[in-house]
Design a protein around this motif. Structure first.
Motif, PDB file in Angstrom:
ATOM      1  N   ALA A 180      -4.067  10.227   1.579  1.00  0.00           N
ATOM      2  CA  ALA A 180      -5.125   8.410   1.931  1.00  0.00           C
ATOM      3  C   ALA A 180      -5.335   8.821   2.911  1.00  0.00           C
ATOM      4  O   ALA A 180      -6.174   8.121   3.032  1.00  0.00           O
ATOM      5  N   GLY A 181      -4.488   9.022   3.720  1.00  0.00           N
ATOM      6  CA  GLY A 181      -5.164   8.808   4.960  1.00  0.00           C
ATOM      7  C   GLY A 181      -4.328   7.887   6.672  1.00  0.00           C
ATOM      8  O   GLY A 181      -4.137   7.500   7.001  1.00  0.00           O
ATOM      9  N   ALA A 182      -2.916   7.723   5.467  1.00  0.00           N
ATOM     10  CA  ALA A 182      -2.488   6.436   6.462  1.00  0.00           C
ATOM     11  C   ALA A 182      -1.532   6.743   7.385  1.00  0.00           C
ATOM     12  O   ALA A 182      -0.609   7.783   7.067  1.00  0.00           O
ATOM     13  N   ASP A 183      -1.577   6.430   8.761  1.00  0.00           N
ATOM     14  CA  ASP A 183      -1.034   6.986   9.726  1.00  0.00           C
ATOM     15  C   ASP A 183       0.289   6.485  10.001  1.00  0.00           C
ATOM     16  O   ASP A 183       0.870   7.640  11.033  1.00  0.00           O
ATOM     17  N   PHE A 184       0.786   5.512   9.597  1.00  0.00           N
ATOM     18  CA  PHE A 184       2.190   5.170   9.389  1.00  0.00           C
ATOM     19  C   PHE A 184       2.205   5.270   7.610  1.00  0.00           C
ATOM     20  O   PHE A 184       2.102   4.218   7.087  1.00  0.00           O
TER      21      PHE A 184
ATOM     22  N   MET B 210      -0.839   6.120  20.965  1.00  0.00           N
ATOM     23  CA  MET B 210      -0.875   6.428  19.723  1.00  0.00           C
ATOM     24  C   MET B 210      -1.810   7.432  19.491  1.00  0.00           C
ATOM     25  O   MET B 210      -2.402   7.976  19.890  1.00  0.00           O
ATOM     26  N   PRO B 211      -1.171   8.441  18.499  1.00  0.00           N
ATOM     27  CA  PRO B 211      -1.224   9.431  17.951  1.00  0.00           C
ATOM     28  C   PRO B 211      -2.420   9.583  17.796  1.00  0.00           C
ATOM     29  O   PRO B 211      -3.273   8.164  16.953  1.00  0.00           O
ATOM     30  N   PRO B 212      -3.237  10.468  17.165  1.00  0.00           N
ATOM     31  CA  PRO B 212      -5.168  10.666  16.590  1.00  0.00           C
ATOM     32  C   PRO B 212      -4.774  10.165  14.822  1.00  0.00           C
ATOM     33  O   PRO B 212      -3.289  10.831  14.847  1.00  0.00           O
ATOM     34  N   ARG B 213      -5.888   9.627  14.699  1.00  0.00           N
ATOM     35  CA  ARG B 213      -5.591   9.578  12.815  1.00  0.00           C
ATOM     36  C   ARG B 213      -5.664  10.181  12.204  1.00  0.00           C
ATOM     37  O   ARG B 213      -6.106  11.346  12.423  1.00  0.00           O
ATOM     38  N   THR B 214      -4.715  10.196  11.144  1.00  0.00           N
ATOM     39  CA  THR B 214      -4.535  10.691   9.953  1.00  0.00           C
ATOM     40  C   THR B 214      -5.671  11.229   9.603  1.00  0.00           C
ATOM     41  O   THR B 214      -5.424  10.365   9.175  1.00  0.00           O
ATOM     42  N   PRO B 215      -5.480  12.451   9.523  1.00  0.00           N
ATOM     43  CA  PRO B 215      -7.571  12.208   8.640  1.00  0.00           C
ATOM     44  C   PRO B 215      -7.171  12.617   7.062  1.00  0.00           C
ATOM     45  O   PRO B 215      -7.562  12.167   6.661  1.00  0.00           O
TER      46      PRO B 215
END
Length: 314
Positions: free
Chosen positions: A208-212, A2-7
């Motif tokens: 708000a930082g959702a990855d998907f 998985m890619p890095p967390r979305t900030p």
């Protein structure tokens, strides 16, 4: 991987755009009508759909044994005959297995060594109508059990009432509770009334930082539709252009056929590009779809359709 967390980014309501609903519907319809995938090309796209699938069981009568059978199917989604006939070097695997929080531990054990992540719904799925502290506790429980991805549900009332700050704060708190686990924000688009609401809710969840961002729980009256997916993909594209952050997309609910799997991948290719045709950025939330994909691949290999019972889900 998985890619890095979305900030995430600060709340920006000025990013919202009105949606021309008739135009969105025409675009979605014409997009899939223009693509005719046949023969080896169709087989390749169907194999990619398996790799991007969150194989899911979210039934009231789920048991550890049912989850273990589902995990076995995730490990070996195709028969050996099909794998050999397609000339594959290895058995494909699904992108993840998605279960309720109490079923995470059996799933983690059953998938040990496979590299397949376990996703868990949480936050009072599917309605989300629980006190926030209990929803956050459910996230932490699922993560403690070994879930690597958390599919949260938003409070639809925040969208319907235009309380974007409340929605932002809620998703941000859920993201924090996830720790290292990736967060998929289920927007329950069938409950949001308008495509403009879908676009705005998508923007807030990503900020708000959702990855998907994910269309549906699968429990609404209307679940994943291509026009909704089109608008969510454009929100992802706009958010990336504004922030530089990459967010994934997951349609879920109502998808049952191999044709559905092809249509959703065409949408991703047309709107977001080839980079999104991989499990790190695209998931199909489905279960029954896998049986039809296996049936179509069997036809490609043998030239005939097998009986439906030959491709049981688990």
């Amino acid at each position: 991987m998985m890619p890095p967390r979305t900030p995430g980014t600060p709340l920006d309501c000025d990013s919202f755009k009105p949606v021309n609903t008739p135009a969105a519907k025409r675009r979605a319809a014409s997009m899939v009508a223009r693509r005719a995938l046949k023969g080896q090309y169709q087989a390749a796209w169907l194999l990619n759909a398996i790799a991007c699938m969150d194989l899911t069981t979210l039934a009231g009568d789920d048991t550890p044994d049912r989850v273990r059978r589902l995990c076995a199917k995730a490990r070996r989604p195709l028969s050996d005959e099909i794998v050999v006939g397609l000339g594959l070097n290895a058995m494909p695997q699904t992108g993840a297995v998605c279960v309720y929080p109490t079923m995470v531990a059996p799933a983690v054990k059953a998938l040990e060594g496979s590299g397949i992540p376990v996703a868990s719904v949480a936050t009072g799925f599917p309605a989300g109508l629980m006190p926030l502290d209990l929803r956050l506790a459910e996230i932490r429980f699922a993560v403690d059990q070994g879930a690597q991805e958390i599919d949260i549900v938003i409070t639809r009332a925040h969208v319907l009432g235009g309380d974007w700050a409340a929605l932002y704060d809620e998703v941000a708190a859920m993201r924090a509770a996830c720790g290292a686990a990736h967060l998929k924000a289920i927007l329950a688009t069938g409950d949001l009334v308008t495509l403009s609401n879908v676009y705005a809710a998508s923007q807030v969840a990503m900020q708000a930082g959702a990855d998907f961002i994910k269309t549906s729980t699968g429990k609404e009256g209307v679940n994943a539709t291509l026009p909704v997916g089109l608008i969510m993909c454009r929100a992802i594209r706009d958010y990336q252009a504004a922030s530089g952050h990459i967010v994934g997309f997951k349609p879920a609910g109502g998808m049952k056929t191999a044709k559905d799997a092809l249509n959703w991948q065409v949408l991703m290719r047309e709107e977001l590009g080839r980079a999104w045709l991989r499990p790190e950025l695209f998931r199909l939330g489905a279960s029954s779809m896998l049986a039809d994909i296996e049936r179509q691949l069997s036809h490609h290999v043998t030239g005939r359709y097998a009986a439906q019972h030959r491709h049981a889900l688990a």
